[in-house]
Design an enzyme around this catalytic site. Structure first.
Site, PDB file in Angstrom:
ATOM      1  N   ASP A  99      44.280  33.897  41.709  1.00 39.63           N
ATOM      2  CA  ASP A  99      43.285  34.449  42.617  1.00 39.63           C
ATOM      3  C   ASP A  99      43.910  35.674  43.274  1.00 39.63           C
ATOM      4  O   ASP A  99      45.076  35.638  43.675  1.00 39.63           O
ATOM      5  CB  ASP A  99      42.941  33.406  43.692  1.00 39.63           C
ATOM      6  N   ASP A 207      38.836  38.170  44.478  1.00 37.78           N
ATOM      7  CA  ASP A 207      38.018  37.718  45.597  1.00 37.78           C
ATOM      8  C   ASP A 207      37.196  38.873  46.183  1.00 37.78           C
ATOM      9  O   ASP A 207      37.773  39.927  46.496  1.00 37.78           O
ATOM     10  CB  ASP A 207      38.980  37.161  46.661  1.00 37.78           C
ATOM     11  N   GLU A 266      34.734  38.610  41.747  1.00 37.69           N
ATOM     12  CA  GLU A 266      33.712  37.913  42.536  1.00 37.69           C
ATOM     13  C   GLU A 266      32.929  38.957  43.327  1.00 37.69           C
ATOM     14  O   GLU A 266      33.527  39.753  44.048  1.00 37.69           O
ATOM     15  CB  GLU A 266      34.369  36.917  43.501  1.00 37.69           C
ATOM     16  N   HIS A 339      34.631  26.457  44.738  1.00 39.32           N
ATOM     17  CA  HIS A 339      35.040  25.870  46.014  1.00 39.32           C
ATOM     18  C   HIS A 339      34.156  26.310  47.180  1.00 39.32           C
ATOM     19  O   HIS A 339      34.379  25.877  48.310  1.00 39.32           O
ATOM     20  CB  HIS A 339      36.494  26.260  46.278  1.00 39.32           C
ATOM     21  N   ASP A 340      33.181  27.188  46.920  1.00 40.22           N
ATOM     22  CA  ASP A 340      32.293  27.676  47.982  1.00 40.22           C
ATOM     23  C   ASP A 340      30.882  27.117  47.876  1.00 40.22           C
ATOM     24  O   ASP A 340      30.034  27.437  48.711  1.00 40.22           O
ATOM     25  CB  ASP A 340      32.183  29.211  47.919  1.00 40.22           C
TER      26      ASP A 340
HETATM   27  C1  NOJ Z   1      35.353  34.264  48.732  1.00 41.23           C
HETATM   28  C2  NOJ Z   1      36.146  33.015  48.534  1.00 41.23           C
HETATM   29  O1  NOJ Z   1      35.712  32.375  47.379  1.00 41.23           O
HETATM   30  C3  NOJ Z   1      35.959  32.186  49.783  1.00 41.23           C
HETATM   31  O2  NOJ Z   1      36.467  30.888  49.646  1.00 41.23           O
HETATM   32  C4  NOJ Z   1      36.623  32.904  50.915  1.00 41.23           C
HETATM   33  O3  NOJ Z   1      36.373  32.225  52.118  1.00 41.23           O
HETATM   34  C5  NOJ Z   1      36.104  34.344  51.044  1.00 41.23           C
HETATM   35  N1  NOJ Z   1      35.968  35.007  49.790  1.00 41.23           N
HETATM   36  C6  NOJ Z   1      37.043  35.159  51.867  1.00 41.23           C
HETATM   37  O4  NOJ Z   1      38.250  35.338  51.167  1.00 41.23           O
END
Ligand code: NOJ
Length: 566
Positions: A99, A207, A266, A339-340
């Site tokens: 990541d 990210d 992302e 994970h989000d």
């Molecule tokens: C996206 C990540 O997937 C998330 O988990 C994170 O809180 C935010 N970006 C900030 O890094």
């Protein structure tokens, strides 16, 4: 025609280290735990492991707040543990992708410590510092330099008392945004990336990478309806220099290292037009991006924590559109979970009566699209959302900030909790359920977050020997992608776009045709699809019997069938 890149027929598995497997009994997952469980991934057949952050971090956002990019956080182990994991991943013929969190650092990163130390520190300009708004004194209500709202509630600016200026943080106040306008910042990031590639990693998941280029004028955003806050997204989302920054990164970091690497960005709010530019191979930016349209379709008028039921027609229109838009140029990433996001079987499926069928039907629908599928840890077992009793059971900074702000603004606490239970990120972060033992085999100690009570029957051990299990269904989907070029490379055509219950599509490559037809509802349905498909064409199904007659296919609740004709 040039040969298709290796990742067109690959499947990626995401590991969220804190919740994957613990090797030292402290209740927090670690690198040793991942290494010990690699055979699970090899058995599943995935090609790539994406490792969520393991860098040194105060863990304000579980590692997405990095204080040293070239060190492993002691909670996860050491660099030697990392090298061992990498070697073991490679020994099983898989790749490892890191990541990369470079929109922001931790406020405890030495770069930020220097930057905040004085207004004339040489690193001051590595972050976004601004004085109070004209006519306001520092700290006065409304004095923030812009009205932007942070993704994690409240203003995106925090006052640093010592120097009397505000710094920008699109996420938590412990995650200050780096200033990518400054070439020294970009060079430092490139050097760090090269260091990891030299160590042997196989690429990066980047990210929120489409947020790194801000409009330096930092204009106010349109009102969000939440106090005086505004939506700054138009001024930092896919900003003015983003393509230039990614092309420069490609030149400085990836060029000359061969085609074995993987880059995935992302990108919240990315449109398909932009995604096509980002992933057009000729532009040398990224291999693929994560877009968010399909995981926003159930957000209600009050946003993410005000969910509404998913309309299947909307889902088909959205995913179908992305398939068409990136058909000739660019490439899709395919995902339900990470994970989000809440667990897909609870969100779009049925985690009660039709748990197994709905988990496998959703998997089938996703995996056989054109694109690279991503499996998030536990998804391959059909893990569900967690039964959080109260806010005390939740850990995620986003959820806690939202709860605090919403309740302070007068919302009913129980109503806020309902939204968090359905959509909160903690749902994805309960420990992986390895077996039926007290902590689900995740740790010998006390897990940092309670295991889901359903681990007594929903666990990996129970599924390995069951050929009908969710695990084996995922395994077979992955195998289909590896075996049949039509899955990786075939053209995509959505069928029955107006059917509110059935998801059906066809893939074609030269003489080969593949049909996916799935009932994403709890009642029996009949699908009428062209071509006289017969049970002898069936290569995968999640139910025992398949009924076809002429062009009719009768579908039991949550039945999903895959037919192939060569
Ligand atoms: C996206 C990540 O997937 C998330 O988990 C994170 O809180 C935010 N970006 C900030 O890094």
């Amino acid at each position: 025609m040039t040969e298709a890149p290796w990742w067109t027929s690959a499947v990626v598995y995401q590991v969220y280290p804190r919740s994957f497997a613990d090797s030292d009994g402290d209740g927090i997952g670690d690198l040793g735990g991942i290494t010990a469980r690699l055979d699970h991934l090899a058995r599943l057949g995935v090609d790539v492991v994406w490792l969520s952050p393991v860098y040194a971090s105060p863990q304000a956002d579980n590692g997405y707040d990095i204080s040293d990019y070239q060190a492993v956080d002691p909670v996860f182990g050491t660099l030697e543990d990392f090298d061992r994991l990498l070697a073991e991943v490679h020994a099983r013929g898989m790749k490892l992708v890191m990541d990369l969190v470079v929109n922001h650092t931790s406020d405890e990163h030495p770069w930020f410590a220097e930057s905040r130390s004085s207004r004339d520190n040489p690193k001051r300009d590595w972050y976004w510092w601004r004085p109070a708004r004209d006519g306001f004194g520092p700290g006065e209500p409304g004095a923030e330099p812009t009205n932007w709202e942070s993704f994690f509630s409240g203003p995106a600016w925090t006052l640093d008392e010592a120097t009397g200026e505000y710094y920008l943080h699109l996420f938590d106040r412990k995650q200050p945004d780096l200033n990518w306008e400054n070439p020294e910042v970009r060079q430092a990031v490139h050097a760090m990336m090269r260091w990891w590639l030299d160590r042997g990693v196989d690429g990066f998941r980047m990210d929120v990478i489409n947020l790194i280029s801000k409009d330096p004028a930092l204009p106010d955003g349109a009102p969000t309806g939440r106090g005086a806050l505004g939506d700054g997204f138009p001024h930092y989302g896919t900003g003015p220099r983003i393509h230039e920054f990614l092309q420069e990164m490609h030149r400085e970091v990836f060029e000359g290292r061969g085609g074995g690497l993987l880059t995935v960005g992302e990108m919240p709010g990315v449109t398909w037009e932009q995604a096509r530019l980002f992933t057009d191979p000729a532009r040398r930016e990224l291999d693929m991006v994560f877009q968010f349209e399909h995981v926003s379709l159930d957000h209600g008028p009050g946003g993410k924590f005000d969910p509404k039921p998913l309309g299947l027609r909307d889902l088909k229109a959205s995913l179908g559109h992305w398939q068409t838009a990136l058909a000739d140029t660019g490439w899709n990433s395919l995902y339900w979970n990470n994970h989000d996001q809440p667990r897909v079987v609870s969100r779009f499926g049925d985690d009660g009566e039709h748990w197994r069928e709905s988990a496998t039907a959703l998997a089938t629908v996703l995996h056989l699209h054109r694109g690279t599928p991503y499996v998030y840890q536990g998804e391959e077992l059909g893990m569900t959302n967690a039964p959080f009793a109260s806010i005390e059971d939740m850990h995620d900074v986003e959820s806690l900030n939202h709860y605090r702000q919403a309740v302070a603004a007068g919302a009913e606490p129980e109503a806020v909790l309902r939204g968090l239970r359905a959509m909160g990120r903690d749902n994805a972060r309960t420990p992986v359920q390895w077996d039926a033992s007290h902590a689900a085999g995740f740790t010998t100690g006390t897990p940092w977050m309670p295991v889901n009570p359903n681990h007594t029957w929903l666990n990996a051990q129970a599924q390995y020997d069951d050929p009908e299990s969710v695990f084996h269904h995922y395994r077979q989907l992955i195998e289909l992608r590896h075996t049949h070029p039509v899955v990786a490379l075939g053209d995509f055509r959505m069928l029955l776009p107006d059917d509110p219950h059935v998801y059906a599509y066809q893939r074609t490559l030269e003489g080969t045709r593949l049909l996916v037809v799935a009932n994403l509802s709890g009642q029996e349905r009949i699908a009428t699809v062209e071509g006289d498909w017969s049970p002898t064409d069936l290569v995968l199904s999640n139910v025992e019997s398949v009924h076809t007659k002429d062009d009719h296919i009768t579908l039991q609740p949550w039945a999903a069938h895959v037919f192939l004709r060569q």
